[in-house]
Write a protein that holds these residues in place. Structure first.
Motif, PDB file in Angstrom:
ATOM      1  N   UNK A  11       0.827  -1.245  -0.051  1.00 27.91           N
ATOM      2  CA  UNK A  11       0.060  -0.252  -0.053  1.00 27.91           C
ATOM      3  C   UNK A  11       0.886   1.208  -0.136  1.00 27.91           C
ATOM      4  N   UNK A  12       2.141   1.053   0.360  1.00 23.60           N
ATOM      5  CA  UNK A  12       3.192   2.216   0.163  1.00 23.60           C
ATOM      6  C   UNK A  12       3.100   3.034   1.379  1.00 23.60           C
ATOM      7  N   UNK A  13       2.222   2.926   2.427  1.00 22.77           N
ATOM      8  CA  UNK A  13       2.051   3.604   3.771  1.00 22.77           C
ATOM      9  C   UNK A  13       2.659   2.892   5.104  1.00 22.77           C
ATOM     10  N   UNK A  14       3.213   3.671   5.791  1.00 22.98           N
ATOM     11  CA  UNK A  14       3.864   3.097   6.903  1.00 22.98           C
ATOM     12  C   UNK A  14       2.498   2.898   7.784  1.00 22.98           C
ATOM     13  N   UNK A  15       2.750   1.789   8.903  1.00 23.81           N
ATOM     14  CA  UNK A  15       1.632   1.722   9.751  1.00 23.81           C
ATOM     15  C   UNK A  15       2.157   2.005  11.176  1.00 23.81           C
ATOM     16  N   UNK A  16       1.596   2.831  12.047  1.00 25.08           N
ATOM     17  CA  UNK A  16       1.987   3.143  13.155  1.00 25.08           C
ATOM     18  C   UNK A  16       1.145   2.491  14.175  1.00 25.08           C
ATOM     19  N   UNK A  17       1.647   1.983  15.128  1.00 26.17           N
ATOM     20  CA  UNK A  17       0.895   1.236  16.395  1.00 26.17           C
ATOM     21  C   UNK A  17       1.209   1.952  17.597  1.00 26.17           C
ATOM     22  N   UNK A  18       0.217   2.399  18.107  1.00 21.45           N
ATOM     23  CA  UNK A  18       0.222   3.089  19.360  1.00 21.45           C
ATOM     24  C   UNK A  18       0.175   1.817  20.621  1.00 21.45           C
ATOM     25  N   UNK A  19       1.074   1.502  21.272  1.00 15.19           N
ATOM     26  CA  UNK A  19       1.025   0.443  22.218  1.00 15.19           C
ATOM     27  C   UNK A  19       1.389   0.996  23.777  1.00 15.19           C
ATOM     28  N   UNK A  20       1.057   0.138  24.730  1.00 16.86           N
ATOM     29  CA  UNK A  20       1.659   0.347  25.836  1.00 16.86           C
ATOM     30  C   UNK A  20       2.853  -0.203  26.200  1.00 16.86           C
TER      31      UNK A  20
END
Length: 171
Positions: free
Chosen positions: A92-101
Protein backbone atom coordinates in the motif's frame (compact mmCIF):
# COMPACT_ATOMS: atom_id res chain seq x y z
CA UNK A 1 -2.59 4.87 12.65
CA UNK A 2 -3.65 1.92 14.80
CA UNK A 3 -4.40 1.80 18.50
CA UNK A 4 -3.38 -1.62 19.87
CA UNK A 5 -3.99 -3.19 23.27
CA UNK A 6 -4.86 -6.42 25.06
CA UNK A 7 -7.68 -7.16 27.48
CA UNK A 8 -8.41 -10.13 29.68
CA UNK A 9 -11.90 -11.57 29.99
CA UNK A 10 -12.43 -13.87 32.98
CA UNK A 11 -15.04 -16.62 33.09
CA UNK A 12 -16.51 -15.01 36.22
CA UNK A 13 -19.31 -12.74 34.93
CA UNK A 14 -19.26 -9.00 35.45
CA UNK A 15 -22.50 -7.82 37.02
CA UNK A 16 -24.01 -4.52 35.93
CA UNK A 17 -27.34 -2.78 36.21
CA UNK A 18 -29.88 -4.02 33.68
CA UNK A 19 -33.50 -3.66 32.75
CA UNK A 20 -35.99 -6.28 33.88
CA UNK A 21 -39.66 -6.99 34.31
CA UNK A 22 -41.17 -5.09 37.22
CA UNK A 23 -41.45 -7.29 40.28
CA UNK A 24 -38.94 -9.91 39.01
CA UNK A 25 -35.29 -9.62 39.91
CA UNK A 26 -32.91 -10.79 37.12
CA UNK A 27 -30.59 -13.61 38.21
CA UNK A 28 -27.07 -14.16 36.90
CA UNK A 29 -25.14 -17.19 38.10
CA UNK A 30 -21.54 -17.00 39.16
CA UNK A 31 -18.75 -19.36 40.10
CA UNK A 32 -15.13 -19.34 41.19
CA UNK A 33 -12.99 -20.01 38.13
CA UNK A 34 -9.61 -18.47 37.34
CA UNK A 35 -9.66 -19.14 33.57
CA UNK A 36 -9.43 -16.14 31.27
CA UNK A 37 -9.38 -15.38 27.57
CA UNK A 38 -7.07 -12.63 26.32
CA UNK A 39 -8.11 -10.52 23.37
CA UNK A 40 -5.52 -8.68 21.28
CA UNK A 41 -7.02 -5.94 19.11
CA UNK A 42 -5.82 -3.14 16.88
CA UNK A 43 -8.28 -0.40 16.02
CA UNK A 44 -7.73 1.78 12.96
CA UNK A 45 -8.49 5.23 14.37
CA UNK A 46 -9.45 6.59 10.93
CA UNK A 47 -11.70 3.84 9.51
CA UNK A 48 -12.69 1.94 12.68
CA UNK A 49 -11.42 -1.35 11.22
CA UNK A 50 -10.53 -4.01 13.82
CA UNK A 51 -7.79 -6.65 13.66
CA UNK A 52 -8.19 -9.15 16.50
CA UNK A 53 -6.74 -12.35 17.96
CA UNK A 54 -7.90 -14.40 20.97
CA UNK A 55 -5.71 -16.39 23.37
CA UNK A 56 -6.83 -18.89 25.99
CA UNK A 57 -5.53 -18.52 29.52
CA UNK A 58 -1.72 -18.36 29.39
CA UNK A 59 -1.52 -19.59 32.98
CA UNK A 60 -3.34 -22.82 32.12
CA UNK A 61 -1.03 -23.35 29.15
CA UNK A 62 1.99 -23.12 31.43
CA UNK A 63 0.91 -26.31 33.16
CA UNK A 64 0.77 -28.13 29.80
CA UNK A 65 3.69 -26.64 27.86
CA UNK A 66 5.98 -25.26 30.56
CA UNK A 67 6.01 -21.79 28.96
CA UNK A 68 5.64 -18.72 31.11
CA UNK A 69 2.64 -16.40 30.75
CA UNK A 70 4.85 -13.63 29.38
CA UNK A 71 6.36 -15.95 26.74
CA UNK A 72 2.89 -17.02 25.54
CA UNK A 73 1.76 -13.39 25.39
CA UNK A 74 4.93 -12.46 23.45
CA UNK A 75 4.24 -15.20 20.90
CA UNK A 76 0.63 -14.13 20.54
CA UNK A 77 1.59 -10.46 20.17
CA UNK A 78 4.09 -11.44 17.44
CA UNK A 79 1.34 -13.40 15.66
CA UNK A 80 -0.98 -10.41 16.08
CA UNK A 81 1.64 -8.16 14.46
CA UNK A 82 1.81 -10.61 11.53
CA UNK A 83 -1.99 -10.40 11.24
CA UNK A 84 -1.73 -6.61 11.13
CA UNK A 85 1.00 -6.83 8.47
CA UNK A 86 -1.32 -9.01 6.33
CA UNK A 87 -4.25 -6.64 6.85
CA UNK A 88 -2.12 -3.58 6.02
CA UNK A 89 0.48 -4.81 3.50
CA UNK A 90 3.62 -2.86 2.62
CA UNK A 91 2.42 -2.76 -1.00
CA UNK A 92 0.00 0.00 0.00
CA UNK A 93 3.07 2.23 0.34
CA UNK A 94 2.10 3.70 3.69
CA UNK A 95 3.76 3.12 7.07
CA UNK A 96 1.57 1.62 9.80
CA UNK A 97 2.03 3.21 13.22
CA UNK A 98 0.77 1.23 16.21
CA UNK A 99 0.34 2.97 19.54
CA UNK A 100 1.07 0.45 22.30
CA UNK A 101 1.54 0.50 26.05
CA UNK A 102 4.67 -0.62 27.87
CA UNK A 103 3.60 -4.20 28.62
CA UNK A 104 6.55 -6.58 29.07
CA UNK A 105 5.41 -8.83 26.22
CA UNK A 106 5.77 -5.93 23.76
CA UNK A 107 9.55 -6.10 24.23
CA UNK A 108 11.08 -9.35 23.05
CA UNK A 109 13.40 -10.74 20.41
CA UNK A 110 10.44 -12.27 18.55
CA UNK A 111 8.82 -8.83 18.29
CA UNK A 112 12.04 -7.35 16.91
CA UNK A 113 12.21 -10.16 14.33
CA UNK A 114 8.64 -9.52 13.18
CA UNK A 115 9.33 -5.79 12.86
CA UNK A 116 12.48 -6.55 10.83
CA UNK A 117 10.48 -8.73 8.41
CA UNK A 118 7.75 -6.06 8.15
CA UNK A 119 9.61 -2.70 8.11
CA UNK A 120 6.42 -0.75 7.37
CA UNK A 121 5.19 -1.48 10.93
CA UNK A 122 6.30 1.08 13.51
CA UNK A 123 5.59 0.87 17.24
CA UNK A 124 4.91 4.07 19.16
CA UNK A 125 5.05 3.52 22.90
CA UNK A 126 2.73 5.58 25.08
CA UNK A 127 3.98 7.02 28.37
CA UNK A 128 3.65 4.78 31.43
CA UNK A 129 0.32 4.78 33.26
CA UNK A 130 -1.58 6.65 30.57
CA UNK A 131 -4.35 4.36 29.28
CA UNK A 132 -6.54 7.41 28.55
CA UNK A 133 -4.26 8.16 25.56
CA UNK A 134 -5.00 4.80 23.92
CA UNK A 135 -8.30 5.06 22.06
CA UNK A 136 -8.92 1.30 22.04
CA UNK A 137 -9.47 1.40 25.82
CA UNK A 138 -12.93 2.83 25.11
CA UNK A 139 -13.64 -0.14 22.84
CA UNK A 140 -12.94 -2.62 25.66
CA UNK A 141 -15.70 -1.05 27.75
CA UNK A 142 -18.22 -1.45 24.93
CA UNK A 143 -17.05 -5.00 24.16
CA UNK A 144 -17.40 -6.06 27.81
CA UNK A 145 -20.87 -4.51 28.05
CA UNK A 146 -22.11 -6.43 25.03
CA UNK A 147 -20.23 -9.74 25.42
CA UNK A 148 -19.75 -10.47 29.11
CA UNK A 149 -21.89 -8.29 31.40
CA UNK A 150 -24.57 -10.33 33.21
CA UNK A 151 -23.66 -13.54 31.35
CA UNK A 152 -22.33 -16.74 32.85
CA UNK A 153 -20.05 -18.70 30.55
CA UNK A 154 -19.29 -22.20 31.84
CA UNK A 155 -16.35 -22.88 29.51
CA UNK A 156 -13.65 -20.89 27.77
CA UNK A 157 -15.18 -22.04 24.48
CA UNK A 158 -18.47 -20.33 25.39
CA UNK A 159 -16.63 -17.15 26.34
CA UNK A 160 -14.61 -17.22 23.10
CA UNK A 161 -17.85 -17.70 21.13
CA UNK A 162 -19.46 -14.71 22.88
CA UNK A 163 -16.35 -12.58 22.25
CA UNK A 164 -16.13 -13.64 18.59
CA UNK A 165 -19.81 -12.91 18.01
CA UNK A 166 -19.43 -9.45 19.53
CA UNK A 167 -16.22 -8.76 17.61
CA UNK A 168 -17.98 -9.82 14.39
CA UNK A 169 -20.80 -7.43 15.26
CA UNK A 170 -18.28 -4.57 15.48
CA UNK A 171 -16.42 -5.65 12.32
Amino acid sequence: MLSQDEARFPLVPTLRATLGVKGHRPVVGTWDNKDVVYSFAALDVVTGRLTTRLLNSPAAAKRRTGQSKTARLQQTFAAHLRDIARAYPASLGKPVVLTIDNAPWHQAATITEVLAVHPHLHLYRLPSYSPQLNSIERFWRVLRRRATHNRLCLTRAELRTALRATLCYFH
